[in-house]
Design a protein around this motif. Sequence first.
Motif: not given
Lengths: 311, 308
Positions: A250-263
């Motif tokens: 999640a910390s590598v594969m998401t950006n601002d709009t797709t960020r999940t809770l864990s990050v």
Amino acid sequence: MPDLAARTPPPTAPRRSPTAGGRPAAARRRSPNAPPRSFLWARRIFLTALTGFVLLPVYVMLSSSLKPLSDVSGAFHWLPSELTVRPYLDIWRTVPLVRYFTNSLIVAGSATVCSVVIAVFAAYAVSRYRFRGKRLFTVTVLSTQMFPGILFLLPLFLIYVNVGNATGLALYGSRGGLILTYLTFSLPFSIWMLAGYFASVPRELDEAAYVDGCGALGALFRIVVPAALPGIVAVAVYAFMTAWGEVLFASVMTNDTTRTLSVGLQGYSTQNDVYWNQVMAASLVVSVPVVAGFLLLQRYLVAGLTAGAVK
Amino acid sequence: MRRLPVRLRRAGLPYLLLLPALLLELLVHLVPMVIGVTMSFKELTHLFLGNWGAAPWKALGNYRISVDVNAPVGAALLHSFWVTCVFSVLAVGLCWLLGTAAAVFLQEDFRGRGLLRAVFLTPYALPVYAAVITWAFMFQRDNGLVNHVLHDQLRLTDGRPFWLLGDNSFYALLVVAVWKTWPFAFLVVMAALQNIPRDLYEAAALDGAGRLRQLRRITLPSLRPVNQVLVLVLFLWTFNDFNTPYVLFGKAAPEAADLLSVHIYQASFATWNFGTGSAMSVLLLLFLLVVTAGYLLATSRGRKRADA
């Protein structure tokens, strides 16, 4: 340990079923295997200490989430100076928590559904058919559990980036890419456990369904799936938890709009002030859905482990 | 002739059912792994990110850098490796001990047993980041619970020690990892204990065997096959653990708690040198393969001898 053995009461009492719940009866006539006093004390002390260790962070989370900011910025206190629900109102404004929450729900939910459906099919094949390559399949799938995530994080990152560049299919930074990744995380364990569960459903039931004119898939969905429903629920909970809690990808594969809770949750602590009361409130809020689901359904998980995997 | 497709369909059905699972595992695990191994032989820096096929070959260069213990990169990797080994052995031992003890104590029915079982599984159910962030708060130097208890209440320490910096960070990480993982051991052992017939204990009690003897002679031997798998799985998870140190310490782990996963992540993403990062990952995988194979060989032989 002869001293312990000597202290157990002589086996004169008639044998009774240890599970038959007859507490009063057991008190009158002790069963031959009644626990000695030393054992009871050891158990009491150990379990109390362990409960304290386990619940300490839960208490900190709960109590700190009800404290005003001044309480969590200074020296720690066991009790809040005043109770406030402000942190629970503020968490939604400090970071876009609703968006993170939605993203996590979509990602974890989709990954769970896909993973369970795929695992049901695969587990049915493993438990009901003999075919060439079966052992290879199970060994390969289970051994993926052993790979360090970091080893395929880098290549997967590059694959997603390059697939995106080549086809315009946005995998990197999208929820789809994350769903695809997460569902393979829970797949091996789900297949393994469901295969065990399915094996405990008698084959005669399948055959009866064949006689009634069902095909293999008919037998799967009309007979095996309903019979193994607790196992499927347990696997679904496991898959959801896996996806809900994952941090590395999640910390590598998401950006601002797709960020999940864990990050996203780390957003409270990157600012100059750490709003610990809000961090705790947010942690509690994101934990409630999974913990509640897990504790409600943990019975089935234990049953599933007992039925299949552990043997 | 008309029956052939039916027969083919029959024979093909299991493969068809497996296909989705197989394809996904191939796509997300196996193919990236092969690519990862390829990458480890290339000089893959940020310059070639968009078109990594064009990166020049470096043969074993990345490996040479990784294992050269006289240079900073290799020395740091070796240090990280030792930290991870010590950490994993301690964490697995403690998790197994706590899990087994708790499961054995909860084996018989008593009032509150169901509640305790649910309580004990809570750390496992909590999302990693939520739990670990809470621990990070507890380990804060000035406003954390740990220093409040140790220094303010028990007066065991002179000053307020740092827990997330310096040498203490190792113990902080160990406590958090054990807290987080032991319920899994508990869950598995608990499930295994339910397969031991009660009659065995009854019979042992009739023969005058006390609790400790029952534990040594019935419970632990029955758990052997489960323990074989459980210890291995615990070891692999702890050894590869990324989430706990990453959330506890943030991007830069202190040296004393520099686990391999975070170390490799740092080495790859801080410098965008994916080639060396991949070489380190491959070395890690090779090490785990050797350990797993050795472990399975040793424990299986031990088991056969015990059965004979």
